[in-house]
Design a protein around this motif. Sequence first.
Motif, PDB file in Angstrom:
ATOM      1  N   TYR A  99       9.746  -1.553  10.900  1.00 56.30           N
ATOM      2  CA  TYR A  99      10.232  -2.704  10.146  1.00 56.30           C
ATOM      3  C   TYR A  99       9.649  -2.744   8.737  1.00 56.30           C
ATOM      4  CZ  TYR A  99      12.628  -4.830  14.047  1.00 56.30           C
ATOM      5  OH  TYR A  99      13.503  -5.085  15.060  1.00 56.30           O
ATOM      6  N   ARG A 100       8.349  -2.422   8.640  1.00 51.88           N
ATOM      7  CA  ARG A 100       7.732  -2.464   7.327  1.00 51.88           C
ATOM      8  C   ARG A 100       8.331  -1.412   6.403  1.00 51.88           C
ATOM      9  NH1 ARG A 100       2.829  -4.028  10.260  1.00 51.88           N
ATOM     10  NH2 ARG A 100       2.393  -1.865  10.777  1.00 51.88           N
ATOM     11  N   PHE A 101       8.777  -0.300   6.983  1.00 54.32           N
ATOM     12  CA  PHE A 101       9.437   0.767   6.230  1.00 54.32           C
ATOM     13  C   PHE A 101      10.602   0.188   5.443  1.00 54.32           C
ATOM     14  CE2 PHE A 101      10.448   5.319   5.909  1.00 54.32           C
ATOM     15  CZ  PHE A 101      11.796   5.316   5.623  1.00 54.32           C
ATOM     16  N   GLY A 102      11.358  -0.714   6.071  1.00 49.15           N
ATOM     17  CA  GLY A 102      12.530  -1.289   5.415  1.00 49.15           C
ATOM     18  C   GLY A 102      12.164  -2.169   4.240  1.00 49.15           C
ATOM     19  N   GLU A 103      10.895  -2.563   4.171  1.00 48.51           N
ATOM     20  CA  GLU A 103      10.509  -3.488   3.119  1.00 48.51           C
ATOM     21  C   GLU A 103      10.068  -2.784   1.848  1.00 48.51           C
ATOM     22  OE1 GLU A 103       7.547  -5.977   2.213  1.00 48.51           O
ATOM     23  OE2 GLU A 103       8.179  -7.712   3.348  1.00 48.51           O
ATOM     24  N   VAL A 104       9.870  -1.483   1.912  1.00 42.72           N
ATOM     25  CA  VAL A 104       9.232  -0.786   0.787  1.00 42.72           C
ATOM     26  C   VAL A 104      10.111  -0.784  -0.466  1.00 42.72           C
ATOM     27  CG1 VAL A 104       8.368   1.455   0.028  1.00 42.72           C
ATOM     28  CG2 VAL A 104       7.802   0.627   2.286  1.00 42.72           C
ATOM     29  N   ARG A 128      15.179   0.790   2.659  1.00 44.28           N
ATOM     30  CA  ARG A 128      15.766  -0.283   3.464  1.00 44.28           C
ATOM     31  C   ARG A 128      17.160   0.118   3.951  1.00 44.28           C
ATOM     32  NH1 ARG A 128      17.664  -6.244   2.946  1.00 44.28           N
ATOM     33  NH2 ARG A 128      17.458  -6.722   5.167  1.00 44.28           N
ATOM     34  N   HIS A 129      17.881   0.826   3.097  1.00 40.17           N
ATOM     35  CA  HIS A 129      19.221   1.260   3.476  1.00 40.17           C
ATOM     36  C   HIS A 129      19.167   2.179   4.692  1.00 40.17           C
ATOM     37  CE1 HIS A 129      23.409   2.362   3.038  1.00 40.17           C
ATOM     38  NE2 HIS A 129      23.038   3.630   3.123  1.00 40.17           N
ATOM     39  N   VAL A 130      18.238   3.140   4.655  1.00 41.29           N
ATOM     40  CA  VAL A 130      18.093   4.066   5.784  1.00 41.29           C
ATOM     41  C   VAL A 130      17.694   3.302   7.050  1.00 41.29           C
ATOM     42  CG1 VAL A 130      16.801   6.039   6.651  1.00 41.29           C
ATOM     43  CG2 VAL A 130      17.502   5.992   4.275  1.00 41.29           C
ATOM     44  N   TYR A 150       0.837  -1.210   0.000  1.00 41.97           N
ATOM     45  CA  TYR A 150       0.000   0.000   0.000  1.00 41.97           C
ATOM     46  C   TYR A 150       0.867   1.253   0.000  1.00 41.97           C
ATOM     47  CZ  TYR A 150      -3.555   3.326   1.559  1.00 41.97           C
ATOM     48  OH  TYR A 150      -4.391   4.398   1.660  1.00 41.97           O
ATOM     49  N   VAL A 151       1.907   1.215   0.808  1.00 41.63           N
ATOM     50  CA  VAL A 151       2.801   2.381   0.896  1.00 41.63           C
ATOM     51  C   VAL A 151       3.431   2.666  -0.469  1.00 41.63           C
ATOM     52  CG1 VAL A 151       4.962   3.221   1.912  1.00 41.63           C
ATOM     53  CG2 VAL A 151       3.277   2.091   3.342  1.00 41.63           C
ATOM     54  N   ARG A 152       3.810   1.589  -1.170  1.00 39.13           N
ATOM     55  CA  ARG A 152       4.411   1.778  -2.505  1.00 39.13           C
ATOM     56  C   ARG A 152       3.419   2.438  -3.446  1.00 39.13           C
ATOM     57  NH1 ARG A 152       5.922  -4.056  -2.526  1.00 39.13           N
ATOM     58  NH2 ARG A 152       7.703  -4.157  -1.108  1.00 39.13           N
ATOM     59  N   LYS A 153       2.167   2.027  -3.328  1.00 41.29           N
ATOM     60  CA  LYS A 153       1.143   2.597  -4.214  1.00 41.29           C
ATOM     61  C   LYS A 153       0.980   4.086  -3.945  1.00 41.29           C
ATOM     62  CE  LYS A 153      -2.622   0.137  -3.962  1.00 41.29           C
ATOM     63  NZ  LYS A 153      -4.061  -0.082  -3.694  1.00 41.29           N
ATOM     64  N   ILE A 206       6.247   4.295  -5.365  1.00 40.84           N
ATOM     65  CA  ILE A 206       7.601   3.737  -5.274  1.00 40.84           C
ATOM     66  C   ILE A 206       7.607   2.377  -5.930  1.00 40.84           C
ATOM     67  CG2 ILE A 206       9.358   2.877  -3.671  1.00 40.84           C
ATOM     68  CD1 ILE A 206       8.444   4.907  -1.677  1.00 40.84           C
ATOM     69  N   GLU A 207       8.669   2.117  -6.664  1.00 41.30           N
ATOM     70  CA  GLU A 207       8.784   0.810  -7.292  1.00 41.30           C
ATOM     71  C   GLU A 207       9.484  -0.145  -6.355  1.00 41.30           C
ATOM     72  OE1 GLU A 207      10.160   1.074 -11.497  1.00 41.30           O
ATOM     73  OE2 GLU A 207      11.142  -0.807 -10.916  1.00 41.30           O
ATOM     74  N   ASN A 208       9.030  -1.361  -6.296  1.00 35.97           N
ATOM     75  CA  ASN A 208       9.658  -2.362  -5.447  1.00 35.97           C
ATOM     76  C   ASN A 208      10.896  -2.892  -6.155  1.00 35.97           C
ATOM     77  OD1 ASN A 208      10.383  -4.370  -3.739  1.00 35.97           O
ATOM     78  ND2 ASN A 208       8.568  -5.648  -4.067  1.00 35.97           N
ATOM     79  N   ASP A 209      12.063  -2.387  -5.724  1.00 39.02           N
ATOM     80  CA  ASP A 209      13.279  -2.828  -6.409  1.00 39.02           C
ATOM     81  C   ASP A 209      14.041  -3.880  -5.621  1.00 39.02           C
ATOM     82  OD1 ASP A 209      15.266   0.134  -5.568  1.00 39.02           O
ATOM     83  OD2 ASP A 209      13.863  -1.101  -4.426  1.00 39.02           O
ATOM     84  N   HIS A 210      13.366  -4.526  -4.695  1.00 37.86           N
ATOM     85  CA  HIS A 210      13.997  -5.646  -3.998  1.00 37.86           C
ATOM     86  C   HIS A 210      14.000  -6.858  -4.910  1.00 37.86           C
ATOM     87  CE1 HIS A 210      13.059  -3.783   0.077  1.00 37.86           C
ATOM     88  NE2 HIS A 210      14.351  -3.980   0.065  1.00 37.86           N
ATOM     89  N   SER A 211      15.027  -7.659  -4.803  1.00 38.93           N
ATOM     90  CA  SER A 211      15.001  -8.928  -5.523  1.00 38.93           C
ATOM     91  C   SER A 211      14.055  -9.850  -4.764  1.00 38.93           C
ATOM     92  CB  SER A 211      16.401  -9.538  -5.570  1.00 38.93           C
ATOM     93  OG  SER A 211      16.792  -9.930  -4.278  1.00 38.93           O
TER      94      SER A 211
END
Lengths: 154, 452
Positions: B65-70, B75-77, A121-124, A128-133
């Motif tokens: 914690y969820r902040f790091g997942e965005v 995540r770096h911060v 939701y936060v990304r939406k 923000i694009e989810n650039d995690h692998s």
Amino acid sequence: MAEEKSQASSSKMLTLKASDGVLFEVELNIAKEMKTVQAYIDDCEDIETIPIPNVLGKHLAIVIEYIKKTNEEYDAEFEKQWNMDDLQLLLLAANYLNISGLQECLCKAIAKRIENKSPEYVRKVFNIENDHSPEEEAKLRKEYKWAFEGVDKD
Amino acid sequence: MKHWVFFAASFMVLLSGCCCKFTKKREMKKRDEQVSKDEKQRNWSKIPTQILELILSRLSRADFYRFGEVCTSWRHVFKQSIIYRSPSPLPSMPLLLLYRLHLFNDIKTGLFSLIDRKMYFPRIPFFQGSNLHCLGSINGWLIMIDTNATRLSSSSSNSNHHRFPSFFFWNPIPNARVMLPSRINIPYRANWYKLFSKLKASSGPDSPDCLVAALFTGQHNIAFCRPHDESWNIIYVENNNPNAVFADIELLYGKCYVLTETLNYRNITSILVYDLQESYSSSSPPKAKVLISQLHQQVEYNSPNIRDLIFQNHQLFFYLASDSISGILYLILIIVDYNNVHPIEREFIVYKVDNFNNVPMLVRVMDLNGGILFLSHRDSKIVPSSTLTGHEDLIRGNNIYYAHVYPYTENCPLMPRIVKFCMTSGRINHIPLPNPELGSEPTCLWFNPTIW
């Protein structure tokens, strides 16, 4: 001339020039709330026009109004008026101009929009694009699963 | 002439109007191009670290914690804030840590959140093996005993006299440990963890004044130490009154307060105080001073119906609690009704220790100075409500959250019960736990995890 002088001694006015050329005349004590401007004044005392190259006139106007009117009630209503883009530009402006009250008010507003929301939701909302692998993401989920308590439905 | 001027003037106005429109169009085109360049909406992943940190400092633990997942830049911060221990998230409500021994020796650990009333099972093996037991908690640390860790002193052979368990502070999130002395001069026993009722710490082990006190189960002595001591100090009571059992302990400002009760009828008798800090500076063992005696009479004076209640199949539970901010020592009485299928908490009565003409006395109070008390058999902590964020019902001050595992009876399976007592209204609400599995001797205590 005498009138102007007496006006100057009671409340010195300063001109701030936004990035798009818009000029704002503000009282010295208002301008001093912006620590960046304060530093500018400290460095060159006789300055009358201060350039603010990072902030559009539209946002500088909002910032100045905030400084003039800020109190608890105003703060509570303030952040509700702006869309995400304006919020970001206002936050960047407050950060550049180093206005702690406005920065706190806006950060609180952002935190409220993040509160109890899932990362998707936060990304939406924040575009923000989810650039995690995918491996990274799975690892994150596992690590702190118990931290994902109390998430609102999107 | 006039007409010409007029005509020229209007022509100029028209021209300037056209020019204005022209420039406006040009500006708008520029802006549109810019907008399409930036995409329709601004991207929040690239904003300055300083701002992200400000936002982080206003998030609760879970949001942190969820902040790091965005995304990777957020995540770096987040990771940097863990390394540098700043910014920290806003303080949160403690979770209820439940661990129980399954019938087949399988330890399951659950964390119950008051916020969403859900049970979480952490992937981190909190208690791997049956040798680890949790005897208390402070801030983000659990105070543990590991009964497997044995230390054989150099001179021993097979002698059990030199085998000790290991005691330590443990923060499960970063998996950090701070050892406590393991030497404790009592004879070896198989069930070390049963020997202790609770372990109480005055602060986290990172504080230089950290004191730890251990309450022995059903005995009349305590042990205490600091993280860097060589061994525990055991306080032996001089005038051995076998009827005076140490029921509970509490640490406050370097002193250890002890609640004593009689062995048989579980009547509370007195509150003793040991000055542990003073004993360290004077290098002599602490002596007990009686703070308040004839405790039961003082309690009965406030609630005369207590004696009747005991005969009507009610039980009284007493706990000590302290507020390190206000310096107040509290005594909490919980009256539990055993007449039904499940034990039901009927009344909570809270006293504070106050001085009247320099004589310490129990005074009944109707508030905790705005604090919230989290109470369990193994631990009690008072959290100022003003530091918490969340739903206002949840974080309202002068409430008691009490979690207890009642002993097994035919009709009452071994399930922990959580109740919330509002001191202002007197209302007691039962908070149901989502079907936890049964086990023998489950333990529950309130735990507030921290990232570091």
